[in-house]
Design a protein around this motif. Structure first.
Motif, PDB file in Angstrom:
ATOM      1  N   GLN A   1      -4.085   0.255   6.490  1.00 18.09           N
ATOM      2  CA  GLN A   1      -4.669   1.526   6.925  1.00 18.09           C
ATOM      3  C   GLN A   1      -3.881   2.133   8.073  1.00 18.09           C
ATOM      4  O   GLN A   1      -3.764   3.367   8.174  1.00 18.09           O
ATOM      5  CB  GLN A   1      -6.139   1.307   7.333  1.00 18.09           C
ATOM      6  N   ASP A   2      -3.337   1.299   8.975  1.00 23.79           N
ATOM      7  CA  ASP A   2      -2.489   1.806  10.056  1.00 23.79           C
ATOM      8  C   ASP A   2      -1.260   2.502   9.480  1.00 23.79           C
ATOM      9  O   ASP A   2      -0.860   3.585   9.934  1.00 23.79           O
ATOM     10  CB  ASP A   2      -2.046   0.672  10.979  1.00 23.79           C
ATOM     11  N   VAL A   3      -0.647   1.862   8.480  1.00 20.14           N
ATOM     12  CA  VAL A   3       0.530   2.450   7.832  1.00 20.14           C
ATOM     13  C   VAL A   3       0.150   3.754   7.153  1.00 20.14           C
ATOM     14  O   VAL A   3       0.871   4.757   7.239  1.00 20.14           O
ATOM     15  CB  VAL A   3       1.136   1.461   6.809  1.00 20.14           C
ATOM     16  N   ALA A   4      -1.015   3.759   6.478  1.00 22.14           N
ATOM     17  CA  ALA A   4      -1.467   4.955   5.757  1.00 22.14           C
ATOM     18  C   ALA A   4      -1.671   6.125   6.706  1.00 22.14           C
ATOM     19  O   ALA A   4      -1.259   7.261   6.421  1.00 22.14           O
ATOM     20  CB  ALA A   4      -2.752   4.638   4.994  1.00 22.14           C
ATOM     21  N   ARG A   5      -2.311   5.876   7.861  1.00 19.85           N
ATOM     22  CA  ARG A   5      -2.563   6.955   8.831  1.00 19.85           C
ATOM     23  C   ARG A   5      -1.254   7.527   9.340  1.00 19.85           C
ATOM     24  O   ARG A   5      -1.090   8.751   9.446  1.00 19.85           O
ATOM     25  CB  ARG A   5      -3.411   6.432   9.993  1.00 19.85           C
ATOM     26  N   LEU A   6      -0.296   6.647   9.673  1.00 18.56           N
ATOM     27  CA  LEU A   6       0.977   7.112  10.229  1.00 18.56           C
ATOM     28  C   LEU A   6       1.791   7.877   9.183  1.00 18.56           C
ATOM     29  O   LEU A   6       2.465   8.862   9.506  1.00 18.56           O
ATOM     30  CB  LEU A   6       1.787   5.916  10.742  1.00 18.56           C
ATOM     31  N   ALA A   7       1.705   7.449   7.917  1.00 18.46           N
ATOM     32  CA  ALA A   7       2.476   8.107   6.857  1.00 18.46           C
ATOM     33  C   ALA A   7       1.754   9.327   6.279  1.00 18.46           C
ATOM     34  O   ALA A   7       2.358  10.102   5.528  1.00 18.46           O
ATOM     35  CB  ALA A   7       2.763   7.111   5.743  1.00 18.46           C
ATOM     36  N   GLY A   8       0.467   9.481   6.618  1.00 22.90           N
ATOM     37  CA  GLY A   8      -0.295  10.624   6.106  1.00 22.90           C
ATOM     38  C   GLY A   8      -0.662  10.496   4.642  1.00 22.90           C
ATOM     39  O   GLY A   8      -0.713  11.493   3.911  1.00 22.90           O
ATOM     40  N   VAL A   9      -0.935   9.260   4.215  1.00 24.58           N
ATOM     41  CA  VAL A   9      -1.317   9.023   2.814  1.00 24.58           C
ATOM     42  C   VAL A   9      -2.532   8.096   2.809  1.00 24.58           C
ATOM     43  O   VAL A   9      -3.002   7.653   3.850  1.00 24.58           O
ATOM     44  CB  VAL A   9      -0.156   8.384   2.012  1.00 24.58           C
ATOM     45  N   SER A  10      -3.029   7.791   1.628  1.00 26.87           N
ATOM     46  CA  SER A  10      -4.162   6.877   1.507  1.00 26.87           C
ATOM     47  C   SER A  10      -3.685   5.428   1.521  1.00 26.87           C
ATOM     48  O   SER A  10      -2.512   5.134   1.244  1.00 26.87           O
ATOM     49  CB  SER A  10      -4.927   7.143   0.208  1.00 26.87           C
ATOM     50  N   GLY A  11      -4.614   4.513   1.808  1.00 21.59           N
ATOM     51  CA  GLY A  11      -4.281   3.092   1.780  1.00 21.59           C
ATOM     52  C   GLY A  11      -3.868   2.638   0.388  1.00 21.59           C
ATOM     53  O   GLY A  11      -2.998   1.784   0.225  1.00 21.59           O
ATOM     54  N   MET A  12      -4.500   3.239  -0.633  1.00 23.25           N
ATOM     55  CA  MET A  12      -4.145   2.889  -2.012  1.00 23.25           C
ATOM     56  C   MET A  12      -2.698   3.279  -2.321  1.00 23.25           C
ATOM     57  O   MET A  12      -1.981   2.539  -3.006  1.00 23.25           O
ATOM     58  CB  MET A  12      -5.104   3.588  -2.979  1.00 23.25           C
ATOM     59  N   THR A  13      -2.253   4.410  -1.792  1.00 24.83           N
ATOM     60  CA  THR A  13      -0.866   4.851  -2.018  1.00 24.83           C
ATOM     61  C   THR A  13       0.117   3.900  -1.348  1.00 24.83           C
ATOM     62  O   THR A  13       1.174   3.585  -1.908  1.00 24.83           O
ATOM     63  CB  THR A  13      -0.662   6.279  -1.489  1.00 24.83           C
TER      64      THR A  13
ATOM     65  N   LYS B   1       4.388  -1.390  -6.517  1.00 26.43           N
ATOM     66  CA  LYS B   1       5.001  -0.728  -7.673  1.00 26.43           C
ATOM     67  C   LYS B   1       5.662   0.576  -7.215  1.00 26.43           C
ATOM     68  O   LYS B   1       5.160   1.682  -7.486  1.00 26.43           O
ATOM     69  CB  LYS B   1       3.950  -0.444  -8.748  1.00 26.43           C
ATOM     70  N   PRO B   2       6.788   0.474  -6.504  1.00 27.38           N
ATOM     71  CA  PRO B   2       7.419   1.660  -5.913  1.00 27.38           C
ATOM     72  C   PRO B   2       7.828   2.721  -6.925  1.00 27.38           C
ATOM     73  O   PRO B   2       7.934   3.899  -6.590  1.00 27.38           O
ATOM     74  CB  PRO B   2       8.647   1.085  -5.197  1.00 27.38           C
ATOM     75  N   GLU B   3       8.052   2.308  -8.177  1.00 26.36           N
ATOM     76  CA  GLU B   3       8.474   3.270  -9.200  1.00 26.36           C
ATOM     77  C   GLU B   3       7.372   4.277  -9.524  1.00 26.36           C
ATOM     78  O   GLU B   3       7.626   5.337 -10.116  1.00 26.36           O
ATOM     79  CB  GLU B   3       8.920   2.530 -10.481  1.00 26.36           C
ATOM     80  N   LEU B   4       6.113   3.982  -9.116  1.00 21.13           N
ATOM     81  CA  LEU B   4       4.992   4.875  -9.401  1.00 21.13           C
ATOM     82  C   LEU B   4       4.746   5.886  -8.291  1.00 21.13           C
ATOM     83  O   LEU B   4       3.849   6.728  -8.399  1.00 21.13           O
ATOM     84  CB  LEU B   4       3.706   4.056  -9.627  1.00 21.13           C
ATOM     85  N   VAL B   5       5.555   5.804  -7.219  1.00 22.31           N
ATOM     86  CA  VAL B   5       5.369   6.689  -6.064  1.00 22.31           C
ATOM     87  C   VAL B   5       6.627   7.537  -5.891  1.00 22.31           C
ATOM     88  O   VAL B   5       7.749   7.056  -6.092  1.00 22.31           O
ATOM     89  CB  VAL B   5       5.094   5.865  -4.790  1.00 22.31           C
ATOM     90  N   SER B   6       6.446   8.795  -5.518  1.00 25.82           N
ATOM     91  CA  SER B   6       7.599   9.692  -5.353  1.00 25.82           C
ATOM     92  C   SER B   6       8.509   9.191  -4.235  1.00 25.82           C
ATOM     93  O   SER B   6       8.064   8.491  -3.305  1.00 25.82           O
ATOM     94  CB  SER B   6       7.136  11.107  -5.033  1.00 25.82           C
ATOM     95  N   GLN B   7       9.778   9.577  -4.319  1.00 24.76           N
ATOM     96  CA  GLN B   7      10.748   9.122  -3.323  1.00 24.76           C
ATOM     97  C   GLN B   7      10.386   9.594  -1.920  1.00 24.76           C
ATOM     98  O   GLN B   7      10.494   8.844  -0.947  1.00 24.76           O
ATOM     99  CB  GLN B   7      12.151   9.613  -3.690  1.00 24.76           C
TER     100      GLN B   7
ATOM    101  N   GLU C   1       9.644   7.148   1.238  1.00 23.60           N
ATOM    102  CA  GLU C   1      10.420   7.216   2.481  1.00 23.60           C
ATOM    103  C   GLU C   1       9.510   7.311   3.701  1.00 23.60           C
ATOM    104  O   GLU C   1       9.767   6.682   4.730  1.00 23.60           O
ATOM    105  CB  GLU C   1      11.384   8.400   2.423  1.00 23.60           C
ATOM    106  N   ARG C   2       8.412   8.110   3.600  1.00 21.77           N
ATOM    107  CA  ARG C   2       7.471   8.206   4.715  1.00 21.77           C
ATOM    108  C   ARG C   2       6.782   6.862   4.965  1.00 21.77           C
ATOM    109  O   ARG C   2       6.602   6.436   6.109  1.00 21.77           O
ATOM    110  CB  ARG C   2       6.405   9.282   4.436  1.00 21.77           C
ATOM    111  N   ILE C   3       6.417   6.190   3.890  1.00 19.03           N
ATOM    112  CA  ILE C   3       5.749   4.893   4.023  1.00 19.03           C
ATOM    113  C   ILE C   3       6.720   3.854   4.580  1.00 19.03           C
ATOM    114  O   ILE C   3       6.352   3.066   5.461  1.00 19.03           O
ATOM    115  CB  ILE C   3       5.185   4.448   2.659  1.00 19.03           C
ATOM    116  N   ASP C   4       7.952   3.852   4.104  1.00 15.24           N
ATOM    117  CA  ASP C   4       8.954   2.912   4.619  1.00 15.24           C
ATOM    118  C   ASP C   4       9.178   3.121   6.115  1.00 15.24           C
ATOM    119  O   ASP C   4       9.308   2.149   6.877  1.00 15.24           O
ATOM    120  CB  ASP C   4      10.286   3.090   3.876  1.00 15.24           C
TER     121      ASP C   4
END
Length: 338
Positions: free
Chosen positions: A9-21, A28-34, A38-41
């Motif tokens: 959840q900390d990563v999700a808040r900082l990246a501006g996405v959901s925890g599921m994302t 399964k990185p192939e299911l997420v846009s580049q 990059e924001r999550i990384d």
């Protein structure tokens, strides 16, 4: 006071996405846009987040880890293969755990026991000859397996333990023997280790020489782990008159290069007095003086086909056992150009 470890959840808040994302991007990185990856990384690195792979594996039944049992990491061909495997698997969200067996089926069995305890998603084996115990362990593990390099062939072909990506050792030996005969060498010799894979290369080499010259070629044993000193030793014995041959096929480029350099030091003319052919077509073969004739196996194709097959099987898309023949090619250069 100990700082709490960062969470999904900390990563999700900082990246501006959901925890599921975040979870999807990590598993399964192939299911997420580049852009999202990059924001999550970036958030993962900034927070120092380390996913709990053990907990994830309990939920998804996947560890995200692929084992690779390699014969030797000192072989430049295998080093290139490992690099491409690692890059390809990483793009698929998989990590590679590497072990070195040093051409020992018994050592492979011991390492396999340790690797299987890590709940692997798949396994890569860089040697096609296994102990009965290895066959039993893999049958019980029921994980996707891809074997590299050695196709099943010969009068008593080995039994693969999974998909196979490789080439014909018999054809590789035959190509070298045929080339030496065509170049006019009358006493070809084979230099390689004494095991099942090398026996196939020897059989192909012997067949080509016998067919071309109607003479039995010479065979000499080198060390299990190919080394440049093997070739140096061969030329030392040749110069002392202990070995009589005029064309040499080394089943690895490293001893072939050692022989080539040793000939230069001793004033032995290559290719006039002695022809030298290697195996592997390492980069040094193209820049040596004279340039080295060698049998080439496309390492990049081996690695890329392995990644494709293994990732398909892990996803449940390629369950049937089969094989991919990448072929081999003799690259004629100055060291045999009479």
């Amino acid at each position: 006071m100990t700082k709490n470890k960062p969470t999904v959840q900390d990563v999700a808040r900082l990246a501006g996405v959901s925890g599921m994302t975040v979870s999807r991007a990590l598993s399964k990185p192939e299911l997420v846009s580049q852009a999202t990856r990059e924001r999550i990384d970036l958030a993962v690195r900034e927070l120092g987040y380390v996913p709990n792979l053990a907990a994830s594996a309990l939920v998804t039944r996947r560890s995200g880890v692929v084992g690779a049992l390699i014969t030797t990491i000192t072989n430049p061909i295998l080093a290139t293969t490992i690099e491409i495997l690692q890059q390809g698997l990483s793009k698929a969200g998989l990590h590679m755990l590497i072990g070195e067996t040093r051409f020992s089926p018994e050592e492979e069995t011991q390492m396999l026991r340790a690797f299987l305890g890590r709940q692997l998603d798949g396994l890569i084996l860089a040697y096609g000859y296994h102990t009965p115990e290895t066959h039993e362990l893999l049958a019980a593990a029921r994980i996707p397996v891809v074997e590299l390099w050695d196709l099943p062939e010969g009068d008593n072909p080995r039994q693969p333990v999974g998909q196979v990506v490789g080439f014909s050792n018999w054809q590789a030996g035959a190509a070298a023997g045929r080339h030496l005969v065509e170049c006019g060498y009358q006493r070809p010799a084979f230099f390689g280790f004494d095991d099942a894979r090398e026996d196939l290369r020897w059989q192909g080499f012997r067949h080509a020489v016998m067919q071309g010259l109607a003479v039995e070629p010479l065979r000499f044993k080198t060390s299990a782990i190919p080394h440049i000193d093997d070739g140096v030793d061969v030329i030392e014995r040749f110069a002392r008159g202990e070995l009589e041959f005029d064309g040499a096929f080394f089943t690895n480029d490293m001893p072939a290069i050692g022989a080539l350099f040793s000939c230069q030091r001793k004033g032995i003319n290559v290719p006039g007095e002695l022809g030298i052919c290697g195996f592997g077509d390492l980069p040094i073969a193209r820049v040596a003086t004279p340039t080295l004739t060698s049998v080439r196996v496309p390492a990049e194709r081996v690695a890329n086909a392995t990644v494709e097959l293994l990732t398909q099987m892990i996803k449940g898309e390629g369950a049937s056992v089969g094989q991919v023949d990448v072929g081999c090619e003799l690259i004629a250069r100055e060291s045999t150009a009479r």
